[in-house]
Design an enzyme around this catalytic site. Structure first.
Site, PDB file in Angstrom:
ATOM      1  N   GLU A 131     126.521   6.160 -67.571  1.00  0.00           N
ATOM      2  CA  GLU A 131     127.561   5.823 -68.548  1.00  0.00           C
ATOM      3  C   GLU A 131     128.927   5.936 -67.877  1.00  0.00           C
ATOM      4  OE1 GLU A 131     126.959   8.293 -71.970  1.00  0.00           O
ATOM      5  OE2 GLU A 131     124.980   7.412 -72.354  1.00  0.00           O
ATOM      6  N   TRP A 160     127.357   0.093 -64.561  1.00  0.00           N
ATOM      7  CA  TRP A 160     126.727  -0.044 -63.242  1.00  0.00           C
ATOM      8  C   TRP A 160     125.253  -0.395 -63.383  1.00  0.00           C
ATOM      9  CZ3 TRP A 160     130.402  -1.116 -60.376  1.00  0.00           C
ATOM     10  CH2 TRP A 160     131.616  -0.406 -60.429  1.00  0.00           C
ATOM     11  N   LEU A 241     113.525   7.091 -61.378  1.00  0.00           N
ATOM     12  CA  LEU A 241     114.412   7.095 -60.212  1.00  0.00           C
ATOM     13  C   LEU A 241     113.668   7.561 -58.967  1.00  0.00           C
ATOM     14  CD1 LEU A 241     117.641   8.389 -61.955  1.00  0.00           C
ATOM     15  CD2 LEU A 241     117.264   6.109 -61.005  1.00  0.00           C
ATOM     16  N   GLN A 281     127.087   0.711 -19.895  1.00  0.00           N
ATOM     17  CA  GLN A 281     126.559   1.980 -20.399  1.00  0.00           C
ATOM     18  C   GLN A 281     127.002   2.296 -21.818  1.00  0.00           C
ATOM     19  OE1 GLN A 281     127.378   5.049 -17.539  1.00  0.00           O
ATOM     20  NE2 GLN A 281     126.236   4.032 -15.919  1.00  0.00           N
ATOM     21  N   LEU A 340     129.435  -6.097 -32.191  1.00  0.00           N
ATOM     22  CA  LEU A 340     129.652  -7.539 -32.303  1.00  0.00           C
ATOM     23  C   LEU A 340     131.125  -7.931 -32.176  1.00  0.00           C
ATOM     24  CD1 LEU A 340     126.687  -7.475 -33.168  1.00  0.00           C
ATOM     25  CD2 LEU A 340     127.245  -9.018 -35.032  1.00  0.00           C
ATOM     26  N   GLY A 342     134.888  -8.898 -32.775  1.00  0.00           N
ATOM     27  CA  GLY A 342     135.501  -9.691 -33.830  1.00  0.00           C
ATOM     28  C   GLY A 342     134.492 -10.539 -34.572  1.00  0.00           C
ATOM     29  N   GLU A 365     121.606   5.693 -57.407  1.00  0.00           N
ATOM     30  CA  GLU A 365     120.302   6.371 -57.495  1.00  0.00           C
ATOM     31  C   GLU A 365     120.390   7.795 -56.958  1.00  0.00           C
ATOM     32  OE1 GLU A 365     117.041   4.648 -57.989  1.00  0.00           O
ATOM     33  OE2 GLU A 365     117.767   2.601 -58.206  1.00  0.00           O
TER      34      GLU A 365
END
Lengths: 386, 262
Positions: A131, A160, A241, A281, A340, A342, A365
């Protein structure tokens, strides 16, 4: 996907077929999850297709459900979340949070009415516990049910709620004021009833490829036979849950594995200073750590499945696995994104999408912190949150 | 009617692989159901769902490992399977005629009215098993079928065959028949979790040559693999630059050098 200790070798033939099939399904049917994430949409056309595949509550028996092993169920959640947490959330909510309570606590009529339809993805369900003013402490909920003749009248608001805007039915947990001590009870509320509204929550920065909303109940009347007869008190929602968190502990491994594979591929392709960046490395250390953490989480998930299969799994086991594995995926997806460069901040690559999704998974949860306190209580016998 | 589907487990090499002797290292191979056999299974299961086929039987020649692949065919809806294997196949490279020897014996036993087979196998790509089998057992056949409409009462299969150059042949094949199936015939389903569970209870009959009344001599292959190597890639592509006139001039020059139009 990375399986450094060859855990797949411990799977049964049936479990291996399931992994193959789930992977082909995700590859063949989910066009571009990055695009859905950007647009803030869920590929709703796959809801019935996932039903046809038997992806909703596959570990339950009867009502046309496949009744697969707990390991199989976990593997499925892993494969779905390797694509996107939104996809796994769809299956988790429908299966563990809606079908499970109907299966465990519902009347025969409720099971007949809802389990086949939800299992086939013809109907969509949602789970109303949280809630606006009661998140980590759901037992303080304000939503109330009152008996009036042969009906219950429900008032309150839930938020939610994954899939509430597209749901046909909501499992709403409310305090039953017609009973002594106003115990928490579960009610099946069809969302087209008068007094029920399900507004969508927009502008989320996480779990964007998943539909989230509220459930507002204003003198919503439901027939008395819509109450789940088989459970009273907080163990109703909490047992659901536990089922869903079990799936999350597995799913987080999938998200991290996908990040790892993306980062490894990038590191072995991308050349700087005359060689692949994976030859340096600094990057190797990241990959080694990522692979180790994923493997540890994977081992935890597999052992958790064995405990569940043997009927020896306690909610605290699930708390530890959910807590560890989601933290692991949250940390490692960020490392993968970093590798990765940019390119990693675009939706062309999955790690940043997983990374932001994990912010939701870390908090929903049972937040990471609340699971810490559950473990603390289990280890000391002293409750820290009361 | 009964439909027999011949299926094969094929190994697909990883991007990086090692060659061991005359084969790719098994650790670098991923085994899967041959793509075209997947279409054949789907076609058979659709016939069963339409009430035309009473039973769909999958048959494969393969070692125990192949059970997982054939189980996938059962999970997609085949009723049962026959897996033929024998020590005589170990370490050999089966030719078309030895495979046909085996399938002929299976056809004798099963007496199907329709045999469906992938147009080719993804590994050896002979593309010959189906039609050679038809010849041997005296069934009519159509190869490279990409559309099928079966009229069971008339005992006729109306098929489209994909020929070279985008040409299609529409033809009728009298049953009993062998059809080899090409991409485009259908979209194979994924095995559902229910299907996977049910497949665990379906029979895969492990069968050896003696069970089929054959001897190792019957299936002796005339083929042996003598060498396995990676072809050297020879890349000397020339990118022609300039405007259309220049590019066309240079292209004509290259073609003349190569002997075109001489």
């Amino acid at each position: 996907m990375i399986d450094y200790f060859d855990l797949e070798a411990s799977l049964s033939q049936e479990e291996r077929l399931l992994v193959d099939s789930a992977r082909s399904f995700v590859e063949g049917e989910i066009d571009d999850m990055g695009e859905h994430w950007i647009e803030g949409t869920f590929p709703t056309e796959i809801i019935p297709k996932m039903g046809e595949m038997g992806f909703y509550a596959p570990n339950l028996e009867g009502y046309g459900l496949p009744g697969v092993s707990e390991t199989s169920y976990g593997l499925l959640m892993r494969e779905l979340e390797a694509c996107d947490s939104g996809l796994r959330s769809m299956a988790s909510v429908q299966g563990a949070l809606v079908m499970y309570p109907i299966h465990a606590f519902g009347s025969d009529e409720q099971k007949e009415e809802w389990l086949p339809a939800l299992g086939e993805g013809e109907a969509v369900g949602c789970f109303g516990l949280t809630e606006p003013e009661h998140g980590s402490n759901p037992s303080a909920m304000e939503t109330r049910a009152e008996k009036d003749g042969d009906e219950y009248v429900l008032n309150g608001s839930k938020t939610w709620i994954t899939n509430s805007p597209i749901a046909d039915v909501a499992v709403v947990w409310a305090k039953d004021h017609s009973e002594d001590d106003t115990p928490v009870r579960g009610f099946l509320v069809e969302t087209d009833r008068d007094g029920v509204t399900t507004n969508k929550i927009d502008e989320k920065l996480s779990l964007r490829a998943s539909i989230t909303g509220e459930i507002a109940l204003q003198d919503a009347r439901i027939p008395e036979e819509n109450r789940l007869p088989g459970v009273s008190g907080m163990k109703g929602p909490l047992s659901c849950l536990t089922q869903a968190r079990y799936g999350i502990a597995w799913g987080a491994v999938g998200a991290a594995q996908d990040c790892f594979e993306t980062a490894r591929e990038y590191a072995t392709d991308r050349e700087q200073f005359g060689k692949p960046i994976g030859g340096f490395q600094l990057q190797q250390r990241k990959l080694a750590e990522m692979a180790t953490q994923i493997t540890l989480a994977q081992l935890l998930a597999h052992r958790l499945a064995e405990l569940k299969e043997a009927g020896e799994m306690r909610p605290q086991h699930v708390s530890m696995a959910k807590r560890n594995n989601v933290r692991m995926a949250r940390d490692q997806s960020r490392i993968a994104r970093e590798m990765l460069g940019g390119n990693g901040i675009t939706a062309d690559y999955s790690p940043m999408r997983h990374m932001t999704n994990m912010e939701t998974v870390y908090t929903y949860e049972g937040t990471h912190d609340i699971h810490t306190l559950i473990l603390g209580e289990d280890l000391t016998g002293i409750q820290a949150y009361q | 009617m009964k439909v027999l589907v011949t299926v094969k487990e094929v190994g697909e090499a990883d991007d990086d692989f090692e060659i061991e002797g005359t084969d790719i290292a098994s650790s670098d191979l991923e085994y899967d159901l041959n793509e075209w056999d997947d279409y054949a299974i789907e076609a058979a299961v659709q016939l069963a769902e339409a009430g035309i086929a009473e039973e769909v039987v999958a048959v494969t020649i393969g070692p125990e490992r192949a059970e997982e692949t054939i189980r996938m065919a059962l999970a997609k809806g085949a009723d049962r399977a026959v897996r033929v294997w024998d020590d005589a196949f170990e370490g050999t490279f089966a030719d078309v005629s030895s495979k046909v020897d085996v399938f002929e014996a299976v056809v004798d036993e099963e007496e199907p009215e329709l045999v469906l087979s992938g147009v080719q196998a993804a590994d050896t790509a002979f593309g010959a098993t189906g039609v050679a089998l038809a010849e041997r057992i005296g069934f009519d056949h159509a190869a490279v079928v990409n559309d099928l409409d079966l009229d069971a009462d008339a005992g006729v299969a109306n098929v489209h065959r994909e020929l070279e150059g985008g040409i299609e042949e529409l033809t009728e094949v009298d049953l009993p028949a062998v059809l080899t199936v090409q991409t485009g015939l259908n979209e194979p389903r994924y095995a559902s979790l229910r299907g996977i569970r049910q497949a665990q209870r379906k029979e895969i009959a492990a069968t050896d040559l003696a069970d089929l009344g054959l001897t190792p001599a019957d299936v002796e292959s005339t083929l042996t693999l003598t060498e396995m190597y990676e072809p050297e890639s020879d890349s000397d592509a020339e990118l022609i630059e300039g405007d259309a006139g220049e590019a066309a001039g240079r292209l004509a020059e290259v073609l003349r050098e190569k002997g075109v139009g001489a």
